[in-house]
Design a protein around this motif. Structure first.
Motif, mmCIF file in Angstrom:
data_model
loop_
_atom_site.group_PDB
_atom_site.id
_atom_site.type_symbol
_atom_site.label_atom_id
_atom_site.label_comp_id
_atom_site.label_asym_id
_atom_site.label_seq_id
_atom_site.Cartn_x
_atom_site.Cartn_y
_atom_site.Cartn_z
ATOM 1 N N GLN A 153 46.693 -9.487 -17.831
ATOM 2 C CA GLN A 153 46.474 -10.707 -18.596
ATOM 3 C C GLN A 153 44.981 -11.014 -18.718
ATOM 4 O OE1 GLN A 153 48.809 -12.697 -20.140
ATOM 5 N NE2 GLN A 153 50.268 -11.081 -19.635
ATOM 6 N N VAL A 154 44.272 -10.911 -17.603
ATOM 7 C CA VAL A 154 42.842 -11.246 -17.592
ATOM 8 C C VAL A 154 42.039 -10.262 -18.431
ATOM 9 C CG1 VAL A 154 40.777 -11.363 -16.130
ATOM 10 C CG2 VAL A 154 42.907 -12.445 -15.375
ATOM 11 N N LEU A 155 42.219 -8.969 -18.157
ATOM 12 C CA LEU A 155 41.406 -7.972 -18.856
ATOM 13 C C LEU A 155 41.789 -7.858 -20.332
ATOM 14 C CD1 LEU A 155 41.032 -5.194 -16.142
ATOM 15 C CD2 LEU A 155 39.521 -7.118 -16.673
ATOM 16 N N GLY A 156 43.077 -8.058 -20.625
ATOM 17 C CA GLY A 156 43.510 -8.044 -22.021
ATOM 18 C C GLY A 156 42.870 -9.178 -22.802
ATOM 19 N N ARG A 157 42.839 -10.359 -22.195
ATOM 20 C CA ARG A 157 42.235 -11.514 -22.849
ATOM 21 C C ARG A 157 40.738 -11.304 -23.050
ATOM 22 N NH1 ARG A 157 41.861 -15.326 -26.525
ATOM 23 N NH2 ARG A 157 40.753 -17.188 -25.802
ATOM 24 N N GLU A 158 40.062 -10.768 -22.039
ATOM 25 C CA GLU A 158 38.618 -10.578 -22.161
ATOM 26 C C GLU A 158 38.282 -9.475 -23.156
ATOM 27 O OE1 GLU A 158 37.317 -10.335 -18.091
ATOM 28 O OE2 GLU A 158 37.591 -12.503 -17.812
ATOM 29 N N ALA A 159 39.176 -8.492 -23.295
ATOM 30 C CA ALA A 159 38.983 -7.475 -24.336
ATOM 31 C C ALA A 159 39.062 -8.118 -25.722
ATOM 32 C CB ALA A 159 40.026 -6.371 -24.200
ATOM 33 N N GLU A 160 39.956 -9.098 -25.864
ATOM 34 C CA GLU A 160 40.035 -9.828 -27.136
ATOM 35 C C GLU A 160 38.721 -10.571 -27.413
ATOM 36 O OE1 GLU A 160 43.238 -12.583 -27.187
ATOM 37 O OE2 GLU A 160 44.760 -11.077 -26.718
ATOM 38 N N LEU A 161 38.182 -11.189 -26.386
ATOM 39 C CA LEU A 161 36.994 -12.022 -26.573
ATOM 40 C C LEU A 161 35.763 -11.210 -26.982
ATOM 41 C CD1 LEU A 161 37.350 -14.552 -23.618
ATOM 42 C CD2 LEU A 161 37.841 -14.944 -26.036
ATOM 43 N N ILE A 162 35.698 -9.943 -26.587
ATOM 44 C CA ILE A 162 34.552 -9.121 -26.996
ATOM 45 C C ILE A 162 34.916 -8.218 -28.177
ATOM 46 C CG2 ILE A 162 33.569 -9.145 -24.680
ATOM 47 C CD1 ILE A 162 34.482 -6.170 -24.456
ATOM 48 N N GLY A 163 36.050 -8.521 -28.811
ATOM 49 C CA GLY A 163 36.540 -7.687 -29.902
ATOM 50 C C GLY A 163 35.661 -7.675 -31.139
ATOM 51 N N GLY A 164 34.728 -8.616 -31.232
ATOM 52 C CA GLY A 164 33.832 -8.632 -32.386
ATOM 53 C C GLY A 164 32.734 -7.590 -32.328
ATOM 54 N N LEU A 165 32.591 -6.913 -31.189
ATOM 55 C CA LEU A 165 31.588 -5.855 -31.046
ATOM 56 C C LEU A 165 32.203 -4.497 -31.358
ATOM 57 C CD1 LEU A 165 29.945 -6.912 -27.654
ATOM 58 C CD2 LEU A 165 29.094 -7.386 -29.960
ATOM 59 N N THR A 166 31.429 -3.631 -31.973
ATOM 60 C CA THR A 166 31.883 -2.263 -32.198
ATOM 61 C C THR A 166 31.837 -1.500 -30.869
ATOM 62 O OG1 THR A 166 29.680 -1.371 -32.618
ATOM 63 C CG2 THR A 166 30.870 -2.319 -34.517
ATOM 64 N N PRO A 167 32.547 -0.371 -30.753
ATOM 65 C CA PRO A 167 32.448 0.425 -29.524
ATOM 66 C C PRO A 167 31.007 0.777 -29.169
ATOM 67 C CG PRO A 167 34.285 1.197 -30.844
ATOM 68 C CD PRO A 167 33.537 0.184 -31.680
ATOM 69 N N GLU A 168 30.200 1.097 -30.177
ATOM 70 C CA GLU A 168 28.800 1.448 -29.926
ATOM 71 C C GLU A 168 28.027 0.239 -29.398
ATOM 72 O OE1 GLU A 168 30.447 2.023 -32.772
ATOM 73 O OE2 GLU A 168 30.710 4.202 -32.575
ATOM 74 N N GLN A 169 28.282 -0.931 -29.970
ATOM 75 C CA GLN A 169 27.609 -2.140 -29.496
ATOM 76 C C GLN A 169 28.020 -2.472 -28.061
ATOM 77 O OE1 GLN A 169 28.911 -4.715 -32.685
ATOM 78 N NE2 GLN A 169 26.858 -4.765 -33.599
ATOM 79 N N ARG A 170 29.307 -2.295 -27.749
ATOM 80 C CA ARG A 170 29.772 -2.567 -26.385
ATOM 81 C C ARG A 170 29.089 -1.633 -25.396
ATOM 82 N NH1 ARG A 170 34.892 -3.122 -28.938
ATOM 83 N NH2 ARG A 170 35.566 -1.072 -28.215
ATOM 84 N N ASP A 171 29.010 -0.342 -25.750
ATOM 85 C CA ASP A 171 28.366 0.620 -24.857
ATOM 86 C C ASP A 171 26.897 0.270 -24.638
ATOM 87 O OD1 ASP A 171 30.737 1.995 -24.657
ATOM 88 O OD2 ASP A 171 30.164 3.593 -26.053
ATOM 89 N N ARG A 172 26.212 -0.087 -25.713
ATOM 90 C CA ARG A 172 24.785 -0.405 -25.606
ATOM 91 C C ARG A 172 24.575 -1.679 -24.799
ATOM 92 N NH1 ARG A 172 20.094 1.273 -24.574
ATOM 93 N NH2 ARG A 172 18.360 0.411 -25.766
ATOM 94 N N LEU A 173 25.411 -2.696 -25.058
ATOM 95 C CA LEU A 173 25.274 -3.953 -24.325
ATOM 96 C C LEU A 173 25.576 -3.747 -22.844
ATOM 97 C CD1 LEU A 173 24.707 -6.962 -24.385
ATOM 98 C CD2 LEU A 173 27.116 -7.340 -24.989
ATOM 99 N N THR A 174 26.586 -2.950 -22.548
ATOM 100 C CA THR A 174 26.915 -2.637 -21.154
ATOM 101 C C THR A 174 25.718 -2.001 -20.457
ATOM 102 O OG1 THR A 174 29.264 -2.330 -21.650
ATOM 103 C CG2 THR A 174 28.442 -1.299 -19.642
ATOM 104 N N GLU A 175 25.084 -1.066 -21.141
ATOM 105 C CA GLU A 175 23.920 -0.387 -20.577
ATOM 106 C C GLU A 175 22.765 -1.360 -20.348
ATOM 107 O OE1 GLU A 175 20.674 3.071 -21.851
ATOM 108 O OE2 GLU A 175 22.475 2.767 -23.058
ATOM 109 N N LEU A 176 22.465 -2.169 -21.346
ATOM 110 C CA LEU A 176 21.337 -3.096 -21.239
ATOM 111 C C LEU A 176 21.583 -4.166 -20.166
ATOM 112 C CD1 LEU A 176 20.441 -3.594 -25.004
ATOM 113 C CD2 LEU A 176 19.114 -2.350 -23.281
ATOM 114 N N LEU A 177 22.803 -4.695 -20.112
ATOM 115 C CA LEU A 177 23.105 -5.695 -19.086
ATOM 116 C C LEU A 177 23.005 -5.099 -17.687
ATOM 117 C CD1 LEU A 177 26.091 -7.613 -20.721
ATOM 118 C CD2 LEU A 177 23.779 -8.483 -20.320
ATOM 119 N N GLY A 178 23.419 -3.843 -17.551
ATOM 120 C CA GLY A 178 23.294 -3.170 -16.261
ATOM 121 C C GLY A 178 21.843 -3.018 -15.845
ATOM 122 N N VAL A 179 20.997 -2.640 -16.787
ATOM 123 C CA VAL A 179 19.564 -2.503 -16.506
ATOM 124 C C VAL A 179 18.975 -3.854 -16.108
ATOM 125 C CG1 VAL A 179 17.315 -2.024 -17.550
ATOM 126 C CG2 VAL A 179 19.249 -0.491 -17.993
#
Length: 199
Positions: A153-179
């Motif tokens: 329920q939690v992860l499904g909902r949060e996947a919906e909330l970031i659904g406006g990002l493309t897979p490439e944008q999600r990967d890049r944002l994940t990388e930048l936030l980690g840095v």
């Protein structure tokens, strides 16, 4: 923080021409930075466009997660405890020390979480075999069932909330936030952070 008036407080939101109920939009954040530069030339404003949206997102994600968890009948700290045990794999047993390390919370917080979950029949605890003062915590069948249904329920909902990002944008944002997170932790000499919505 977002409510200090430096970046996204109610006064700054109104200043930027945005609806306070909606927070500061991207153009509002730029307006805040521009206003500080105009009023106080030389004021360092490079963080506003990053920190203000991060604060707002943390609030939005945290509030939404609490609503999901309320519907599931579990609090964030208990779900975190159960999730750490579940991710550990069979026999779903960890020491309290390991739980603290993996959850990034203090020993006292772990003790409180374990005690609460034990009262609810979600975990059991026992002395560690052959290791004085070690306490082992084990997921019960009820705890296992709760985490199985709630995590989806939690992860499904949060996947919906970031659904406006493309897979490439999600990967890049994940990388930048980690840095960014790793560097801020280093600068603040902090090994970790507690999760949004924790007790």
């Amino acid at each position: 923080m977002a409510g200090t008036g430096v970046g996204a407080g109610a006064e700054s939101v109104a200043e930027a021409g945005a609806d306070p109920a909606d927070g500061v939009r991207a153009d509002g954040v730029r307006d805040i930075a521009a206003a500080w530069e105009r009023e106080r030339p030389g004021t360092p404003v490079s963080s506003i466009g990053i920190v203000t949206p991060v604060w707002q997102l943390a609030k939005l994600f945290g509030d939404d997660r609490r609503r999901v968890l309320t519907r599931q009948g579990v609090d964030a700290a208990t779900l975190d405890l159960l999730s750490v045990l579940r991710r550990g794999g069979p026999p779903y047993t960890l020491t309290t020390r390991e739980l603290g390390r993996r959850s990034l919370v203090t020993a006292g917080a772990v003790s409180q979480r374990v005690a609460r979950a034990e009262r609810e029949g979600l975990v059991t605890r026992r002395p560690g075999a052959g290791r004085p003062r070690t306490v082992e915590v084990t997921l019960t069948p009820a705890g296992h069932e709760l985490v199985e249904t709630t995590v989806d329920q939690v992860l499904g909902r949060e996947a919906e909330l970031i659904g406006g990002l493309t897979p490439e944008q999600r990967d890049r944002l994940t990388e930048l936030l980690g840095v960014l997170l790793q560097d801020v932790q280093r600068r603040l000499d902090s090994a970790g952070v507690s999760h949004v919505g924790e007790d």
